[in-house]
Design a protein around this motif. Structure first.
Motif, PDB file in Angstrom:
ATOM      1  N   ASP A   1       0.814  -1.226   0.000  1.00  0.00           N
ATOM      2  CA  ASP A   1       0.000   0.000   0.000  1.00  0.00           C
ATOM      3  C   ASP A   1       0.842   1.268   0.000  1.00  0.00           C
ATOM      4  O   ASP A   1       0.467   2.268  -0.603  1.00  0.00           O
ATOM      5  CB  ASP A   1      -0.937   0.014   1.207  1.00  0.00           C
ATOM      6  N   ASN A   2       1.966   1.247   0.687  1.00  0.00           N
ATOM      7  CA  ASN A   2       2.804   2.443   0.786  1.00  0.00           C
ATOM      8  C   ASN A   2       3.759   2.564  -0.391  1.00  0.00           C
ATOM      9  O   ASN A   2       4.295   1.569  -0.864  1.00  0.00           O
ATOM     10  CB  ASN A   2       3.629   2.416   2.071  1.00  0.00           C
ATOM     11  N   PHE A   3       3.948   3.787  -0.855  1.00  0.00           N
ATOM     12  CA  PHE A   3       5.007   4.060  -1.810  1.00  0.00           C
ATOM     13  C   PHE A   3       5.860   5.199  -1.273  1.00  0.00           C
ATOM     14  O   PHE A   3       5.399   6.030  -0.496  1.00  0.00           O
ATOM     15  CB  PHE A   3       4.498   4.320  -3.238  1.00  0.00           C
ATOM     16  N   ASP A   4       7.139   5.171  -1.634  1.00  0.00           N
ATOM     17  CA  ASP A   4       8.107   6.128  -1.128  1.00  0.00           C
ATOM     18  C   ASP A   4       8.359   7.229  -2.144  1.00  0.00           C
ATOM     19  O   ASP A   4       8.460   6.970  -3.335  1.00  0.00           O
ATOM     20  CB  ASP A   4       9.455   5.440  -0.843  1.00  0.00           C
ATOM     21  N   LEU A   5       8.483   8.456  -1.643  1.00  0.00           N
ATOM     22  CA  LEU A   5       8.814   9.607  -2.479  1.00  0.00           C
ATOM     23  C   LEU A   5      10.066  10.283  -1.935  1.00  0.00           C
ATOM     24  O   LEU A   5      10.184  10.495  -0.721  1.00  0.00           O
ATOM     25  CB  LEU A   5       7.669  10.626  -2.494  1.00  0.00           C
ATOM     26  N   ALA A   6      10.987  10.609  -2.799  1.00  0.00           N
ATOM     27  CA  ALA A   6      12.141  11.435  -2.480  1.00  0.00           C
ATOM     28  C   ALA A   6      12.019  12.698  -3.323  1.00  0.00           C
ATOM     29  O   ALA A   6      11.953  12.618  -4.549  1.00  0.00           O
ATOM     30  CB  ALA A   6      13.448  10.706  -2.780  1.00  0.00           C
ATOM     31  N   VAL A   7      11.932  13.825  -2.675  1.00  0.00           N
ATOM     32  CA  VAL A   7      11.658  15.091  -3.355  1.00  0.00           C
ATOM     33  C   VAL A   7      12.876  16.017  -3.246  1.00  0.00           C
ATOM     34  O   VAL A   7      13.405  16.222  -2.154  1.00  0.00           O
ATOM     35  CB  VAL A   7      10.423  15.788  -2.754  1.00  0.00           C
TER      36      VAL A   7
END
Length: 189
Positions: A179-185
């Motif tokens: 369910d979780n997705f990771d974002l690097a901004v």
């Protein structure tokens, strides 16, 4: 009457100083980027999404707000090559099963609360809108010079992205997608 004029002048001077110290800085969308990672039982995929526009608000050198628009139609997969499923996965991510980019071509994030933690590090709470659904998210944002960065985790099911979710479907086995997705901004402004 003289006191009223003095108070009015003091108020105007205070307001002018406050307004003058508030500053909105536009991000450079061509130099800013979001990297995503989605995981499944048998591995993961990753890619990029581009910003359409965005701003950070400062009072002096202190971060006080921000607003961003992401071009969801720009989502790409970087861990697959053309002819190896890249186009198929990109199409599926843009389809209604995932982000429905034809109907929802943008996502937004609007800061609602910013609290300084230490030198250039802020705790940010904001309203994230994906697929027309708005939910709060909280993350740390590091601001240094004309750059800022963060890493955050998003639960896609909160935005009606349920495809392959073990939280909603039984017997998925090794086809389950977390369910979780990771974002690097990374932001440049």
């Amino acid at each position: 009457m003289k006191n009223f004029k003095t108070i009015a002048l003091a108020f105007l001077a205070f307001t002018a100083t406050t307004v003058a110290s508030a500053q909105t800085k536009k991000i450079d969308a061509s130099k800013s980027n979001i990297t995503w990672v989605g995981k499944k039982v048998t591995g993961s995929h990753e890619g990029n999404i581009k910003f359409k526009e965005g701003t950070l608000e400062f009072k002096g050198s202190k971060l006080t707000g921000g607003k961003f628009v992401v071009n969801m139609t720009s989502i790409i997969v970087t861990d697959l090559k053309p002819g190896e499923g890249k186009e198929k996965l990109e199409g599926h991510l843009k389809a209604d099963d995932f982000f429905g980019t034809e109907k929802f071509p943008t996502g937004t994030l609007v800061f609602t609360k910013v609290a300084a933690k230490q030198n250039g590090l802020y705790s940010v709470t904001g309203d994230l809108t994906l697929k027309g659904i708005t939910k709060p998210v909280t993350f740390d944002l590091n601001v240094k010079g004309s750059k800022a960065n963060t890493a955050l985790v998003i639960d896609r099911t909160k935005y009606d992205i349920k495809y392959g979710s073990g939280s909603f479907f039984d017997n998925l086995g090794d086809k389950a997608i977390y369910d979780n997705f990771d974002l690097a901004v990374e932001l440049s402004f």
